[in-house]
Design a protein around this motif. Structure first.
Motif, PDB file in Angstrom:
ATOM      1  N   ILE A   1     -17.880  24.965  -1.043  1.00  0.00           N
ATOM      2  CA  ILE A   1     -17.218  25.025  -2.188  1.00  0.00           C
ATOM      3  C   ILE A   1     -16.204  26.434  -1.246  1.00  0.00           C
ATOM      4  O   ILE A   1     -15.146  26.687  -1.445  1.00  0.00           O
ATOM      5  CB  ILE A   1     -17.697  24.885  -3.448  1.00  0.00           C
ATOM      6  CG1 ILE A   1     -17.546  23.267  -3.830  1.00  0.00           C
ATOM      7  CG2 ILE A   1     -16.807  25.675  -4.761  1.00  0.00           C
ATOM      8  CD1 ILE A   1     -17.845  23.301  -5.113  1.00  0.00           C
TER       9      ILE A   1
ATOM     10  N   GLN B   1     -13.152  23.401  -7.918  1.00  0.00           N
ATOM     11  CA  GLN B   1     -12.968  22.536  -6.726  1.00  0.00           C
ATOM     12  C   GLN B   1     -13.881  22.030  -7.408  1.00  0.00           C
ATOM     13  O   GLN B   1     -14.744  22.536  -7.875  1.00  0.00           O
ATOM     14  CB  GLN B   1     -12.930  23.037  -5.651  1.00  0.00           C
ATOM     15  CG  GLN B   1     -13.293  22.337  -4.755  1.00  0.00           C
ATOM     16  CD  GLN B   1     -13.162  22.982  -2.986  1.00  0.00           C
ATOM     17  OE1 GLN B   1     -14.146  23.183  -2.547  1.00  0.00           O
ATOM     18  NE2 GLN B   1     -12.205  22.194  -2.663  1.00  0.00           N
TER      19      GLN B   1
ATOM     20  N   ASP C   1     -14.687  26.797   1.385  1.00  0.00           N
ATOM     21  CA  ASP C   1     -13.812  25.511   0.983  1.00  0.00           C
ATOM     22  C   ASP C   1     -12.056  26.494   1.062  1.00  0.00           C
ATOM     23  O   ASP C   1     -11.105  26.450   1.045  1.00  0.00           O
ATOM     24  CB  ASP C   1     -14.046  24.420   0.655  1.00  0.00           C
ATOM     25  CG  ASP C   1     -14.547  23.445   1.751  1.00  0.00           C
ATOM     26  OD1 ASP C   1     -14.989  24.056   2.798  1.00  0.00           O
ATOM     27  OD2 ASP C   1     -14.910  22.427   0.993  1.00  0.00           O
TER      28      ASP C   1
END
Length: 76
Positions: A62, A5, A65
């Protein structure tokens, strides 16, 4: 890399050549956190801050997530 990501930061808006205008308006005292790869605004706007605070916010976002835990490796 599995579960990769990325997240970008913009100090100004960009101009997409095909459109020839700014993709979004951004006040001079703010940065766009999480700007998209095509220049679209995304996650949030915050006041200018230090590079280390920006980097910490990016990594924390990140990691959250991806539901990372401390034992996992993270490449920056």
């Amino acid at each position: 890399m599995a579960n990769g990501q990325s997240m970008g930061v913009a100090l100004t808006s960009c101009t997409v050549p095909a459109v020839s205008k700014l993709t979004f308006e951004l006040p001079a005292d703010q940065i766009e956190m999480g700007v998209g790869v095509y220049g679209e605004p995304w996650r949030s706007r915050v006041s200018h801050t230090s590079a280390s605070e920006i980097a910490a916010e990016l990594v924390d976002t990140i990691a959250t997530d991806l539901d990372c835990i401390e034992a996992r490796q993270v490449a920056v």
